[in-house]
Design a protein around this motif. Sequence first.
Motif, PDB file in Angstrom:
ATOM      1  N   ALA A   1      17.406  62.615  10.796  1.00 36.82           N
ATOM      2  CA  ALA A   1      16.218  62.856  11.628  1.00 36.82           C
ATOM      3  C   ALA A   1      15.941  64.357  11.750  1.00 36.82           C
ATOM      4  O   ALA A   1      14.781  64.796  11.680  1.00 36.82           O
ATOM      5  N   LEU A   2      16.991  65.146  11.914  1.00 34.76           N
ATOM      6  CA  LEU A   2      16.817  66.604  12.035  1.00 34.76           C
ATOM      7  C   LEU A   2      16.229  67.175  10.749  1.00 34.76           C
ATOM      8  O   LEU A   2      15.298  67.985  10.781  1.00 34.76           O
ATOM      9  N   ARG A   3      16.772  66.733   9.619  1.00 35.07           N
ATOM     10  CA  ARG A   3      16.280  67.223   8.315  1.00 35.07           C
ATOM     11  C   ARG A   3      14.809  66.881   8.114  1.00 35.07           C
ATOM     12  O   ARG A   3      14.005  67.701   7.694  1.00 35.07           O
ATOM     13  N   GLU A   4      14.472  65.633   8.413  1.00 32.03           N
ATOM     14  CA  GLU A   4      13.083  65.189   8.222  1.00 32.03           C
ATOM     15  C   GLU A   4      12.139  65.954   9.158  1.00 32.03           C
ATOM     16  O   GLU A   4      11.026  66.316   8.766  1.00 32.03           O
TER      17      GLU A   4
ATOM     18  N   GLY B   1      27.845  63.590  24.184  1.00 33.04           N
ATOM     19  CA  GLY B   1      28.833  64.225  23.299  1.00 33.04           C
ATOM     20  C   GLY B   1      28.266  64.458  21.905  1.00 33.04           C
ATOM     21  O   GLY B   1      28.436  65.533  21.320  1.00 33.04           O
ATOM     22  N   LEU B   2      27.570  63.443  21.399  1.00 28.37           N
ATOM     23  CA  LEU B   2      26.964  63.574  20.063  1.00 28.37           C
ATOM     24  C   LEU B   2      25.939  64.716  20.047  1.00 28.37           C
ATOM     25  O   LEU B   2      25.960  65.575  19.153  1.00 28.37           O
ATOM     26  N   TYR B   3      25.068  64.740  21.044  1.00 32.94           N
ATOM     27  CA  TYR B   3      24.001  65.741  21.044  1.00 32.94           C
ATOM     28  C   TYR B   3      24.570  67.163  21.229  1.00 32.94           C
ATOM     29  O   TYR B   3      24.109  68.099  20.588  1.00 32.94           O
ATOM     30  N   GLN B   4      25.562  67.272  22.098  1.00 33.61           N
ATOM     31  CA  GLN B   4      26.161  68.611  22.296  1.00 33.61           C
ATOM     32  C   GLN B   4      26.796  69.082  21.002  1.00 33.61           C
ATOM     33  O   GLN B   4      26.672  70.241  20.622  1.00 33.61           O
ATOM     34  N   ARG B   5      27.456  68.146  20.307  1.00 28.89           N
ATOM     35  CA  ARG B   5      28.124  68.531  19.059  1.00 28.89           C
ATOM     36  C   ARG B   5      27.106  68.946  17.995  1.00 28.89           C
ATOM     37  O   ARG B   5      27.398  69.736  17.108  1.00 28.89           O
ATOM     38  N   LEU B   6      25.888  68.419  18.117  1.00 25.31           N
ATOM     39  CA  LEU B   6      24.825  68.782  17.171  1.00 25.31           C
ATOM     40  C   LEU B   6      24.101  70.061  17.598  1.00 25.31           C
ATOM     41  O   LEU B   6      23.150  70.480  16.942  1.00 25.31           O
ATOM     42  N   GLY B   7      24.502  70.653  18.704  1.00 23.45           N
ATOM     43  CA  GLY B   7      23.914  71.928  19.125  1.00 23.45           C
ATOM     44  C   GLY B   7      22.786  71.799  20.142  1.00 23.45           C
ATOM     45  O   GLY B   7      22.104  72.782  20.432  1.00 23.45           O
TER      46      GLY B   7
ATOM     47  N   ALA C   1      20.535  54.070  18.022  1.00 25.37           N
ATOM     48  CA  ALA C   1      21.569  53.091  18.375  1.00 25.37           C
ATOM     49  C   ALA C   1      22.427  52.792  17.153  1.00 25.37           C
ATOM     50  O   ALA C   1      21.920  52.705  16.044  1.00 25.37           O
ATOM     51  N   VAL C   2      23.704  52.645  17.420  1.00 24.34           N
ATOM     52  CA  VAL C   2      24.679  52.286  16.384  1.00 24.34           C
ATOM     53  C   VAL C   2      25.410  51.048  16.890  1.00 24.34           C
ATOM     54  O   VAL C   2      25.742  50.966  18.075  1.00 24.34           O
ATOM     55  N   THR C   3      25.649  50.091  16.017  1.00 20.95           N
ATOM     56  CA  THR C   3      26.318  48.874  16.455  1.00 20.95           C
ATOM     57  C   THR C   3      27.740  49.197  16.947  1.00 20.95           C
ATOM     58  O   THR C   3      28.417  50.057  16.380  1.00 20.95           O
ATOM     59  N   GLU C   4      28.144  48.482  18.006  1.00 19.23           N
ATOM     60  CA  GLU C   4      29.421  48.797  18.658  1.00 19.23           C
ATOM     61  C   GLU C   4      30.604  48.679  17.694  1.00 19.23           C
ATOM     62  O   GLU C   4      31.567  49.425  17.796  1.00 19.23           O
ATOM     63  N   LYS C   5      30.488  47.734  16.726  1.00 20.54           N
ATOM     64  CA  LYS C   5      31.590  47.499  15.775  1.00 20.54           C
ATOM     65  C   LYS C   5      31.971  48.750  15.003  1.00 20.54           C
ATOM     66  O   LYS C   5      33.108  48.900  14.596  1.00 20.54           O
ATOM     67  N   VAL C   6      30.993  49.627  14.745  1.00 19.24           N
ATOM     68  CA  VAL C   6      31.296  50.814  13.939  1.00 19.24           C
ATOM     69  C   VAL C   6      31.132  52.109  14.744  1.00 19.24           C
ATOM     70  O   VAL C   6      30.984  53.181  14.175  1.00 19.24           O
ATOM     71  N   ALA C   7      31.165  51.955  16.081  1.00 15.67           N
ATOM     72  CA  ALA C   7      31.009  53.152  16.915  1.00 15.67           C
ATOM     73  C   ALA C   7      32.095  54.159  16.586  1.00 15.67           C
ATOM     74  O   ALA C   7      33.204  53.812  16.181  1.00 15.67           O
ATOM     75  N   ARG C   8      31.753  55.399  16.752  1.00 12.91           N
ATOM     76  CA  ARG C   8      32.674  56.535  16.576  1.00 12.91           C
ATOM     77  C   ARG C   8      33.212  56.633  15.147  1.00 12.91           C
ATOM     78  O   ARG C   8      34.326  57.068  14.921  1.00 12.91           O
ATOM     79  N   SER C   9      32.379  56.197  14.186  1.00 14.95           N
ATOM     80  CA  SER C   9      32.815  56.389  12.790  1.00 14.95           C
ATOM     81  C   SER C   9      31.842  57.295  12.037  1.00 14.95           C
ATOM     82  O   SER C   9      31.824  57.300  10.816  1.00 14.95           O
ATOM     83  N   GLY C  10      31.011  58.015  12.784  1.00 12.96           N
ATOM     84  CA  GLY C  10      30.183  59.041  12.165  1.00 12.96           C
ATOM     85  C   GLY C  10      28.760  58.618  11.833  1.00 12.96           C
ATOM     86  O   GLY C  10      27.982  59.421  11.311  1.00 12.96           O
ATOM     87  N   LEU C  11      28.405  57.380  12.168  1.00 14.68           N
ATOM     88  CA  LEU C  11      27.062  56.906  11.791  1.00 14.68           C
ATOM     89  C   LEU C  11      25.966  57.556  12.644  1.00 14.68           C
ATOM     90  O   LEU C  11      24.891  57.906  12.131  1.00 14.68           O
ATOM     91  N   GLY C  12      26.220  57.707  13.934  1.00 14.46           N
ATOM     92  CA  GLY C  12      25.249  58.370  14.810  1.00 14.46           C
ATOM     93  C   GLY C  12      24.990  59.791  14.320  1.00 14.46           C
ATOM     94  O   GLY C  12      23.841  60.246  14.261  1.00 14.46           O
ATOM     95  N   TRP C  13      26.045  60.451  13.948  1.00 13.56           N
ATOM     96  CA  TRP C  13      25.943  61.818  13.412  1.00 13.56           C
ATOM     97  C   TRP C  13      25.069  61.836  12.166  1.00 13.56           C
ATOM     98  O   TRP C  13      24.152  62.655  12.040  1.00 13.56           O
ATOM     99  N   ARG C  14      25.311  60.907  11.246  1.00 16.37           N
ATOM    100  CA  ARG C  14      24.546  60.877   9.986  1.00 16.37           C
ATOM    101  C   ARG C  14      23.070  60.561  10.248  1.00 16.37           C
ATOM    102  O   ARG C  14      22.171  61.146   9.632  1.00 16.37           O
ATOM    103  N   LEU C  15      22.814  59.644  11.161  1.00 18.83           N
ATOM    104  CA  LEU C  15      21.423  59.297  11.475  1.00 18.83           C
ATOM    105  C   LEU C  15      20.707  60.490  12.115  1.00 18.83           C
ATOM    106  O   LEU C  15      19.545  60.785  11.791  1.00 18.83           O
ATOM    107  N   MET C  16      21.411  61.176  13.001  1.00 13.30           N
ATOM    108  CA  MET C  16      20.795  62.357  13.629  1.00 13.30           C
ATOM    109  C   MET C  16      20.543  63.453  12.597  1.00 13.30           C
ATOM    110  O   MET C  16      19.509  64.122  12.647  1.00 13.30           O
ATOM    111  N   GLN C  17      21.474  63.631  11.665  1.00 18.66           N
ATOM    112  CA  GLN C  17      21.267  64.645  10.619  1.00 18.66           C
ATOM    113  C   GLN C  17      20.022  64.312   9.796  1.00 18.66           C
ATOM    114  O   GLN C  17      19.243  65.197   9.434  1.00 18.66           O
TER     115      GLN C  17
END
Length: 164
Positions: free
Chosen positions: A104-107, A129-135, A86-102
């Motif tokens: 988690a994937l790395r770990e 959309g986020l998950y598809q973009r991550l492959g 989850a990412v707070t709505e205030k900063v949605a679509r600014s790349g935080l979900g992507w960074r958190l997923m990266q």
Amino acid sequence: MFDDYLSWKPFFDIVPLQEGDCRAASELHGQRFARQWNDGEISGLLLQPGVFGFAAFQTNAFFSRPLGGFVLSREVAGEAEILTIAVTEKVARSGLGWRLMQAALREAVERGAETMFLEVEENNRAAVGLYQRLGFQQVARRPAYYASADGTRSAALVMRRDLR
Ligand SMILES: CC(C)(COP(=O)(O)OP(=O)(O)OC[C@H]1O[C@@H](n2cnc3c(N)ncnc32)[C@H](O)[C@@H]1OP(=O)(O)O)[C@@H](O)C(=O)NCCC(=O)NCCS
């Protein structure tokens, strides 16, 4: 000075999720999901074997260190899964979900995972959309899996990504 104010934007550090962060994570979870996970549920998960998480804390707030997002994941016997993100709505679509997923994937890779699974509501455009973009690719569909407060039901997609 005024220009600086207008261009000010929050910056976030991604760090491992700690037990002491679970209350803030629970609050954020409650803002983004119909059924909030309380802090005991989140810390209980974090204590389970193979479970890990990351938190995004704002580094340039004036008086505090607000939580912008978090992800919880589990790795067992070479298979990882996303438990929640989850990412707070205030900063949605600014790349935080992507960074958190990266993170988690790395770990997950570090822990020896060869594949990662997740489950997502079919109509959740942002998450799909986020998950598809991550492959991630859909491997199953569970019709009428989620129930909403008004009684309508929606499908769950199971998605998977190779990590090797
Ligand atoms: C899903 C969620 C974590 C995405 O986080 P986010 O920080 O807003 O996403 P990002 O800014 O990192 O976006 C990365 C990519 O995801 C996709 N995406 C994100 N939001 C999207 C939206 N509203 N519509 C379509 N695609 C979207 C895009 O491909 C985006 O890349 P782009 O901005 O360069 O086009 C966030 O929307 C959220 O917390 N939702 C509520 C909780 C939730 O549904 N969790 C997932 C449960 S399975």
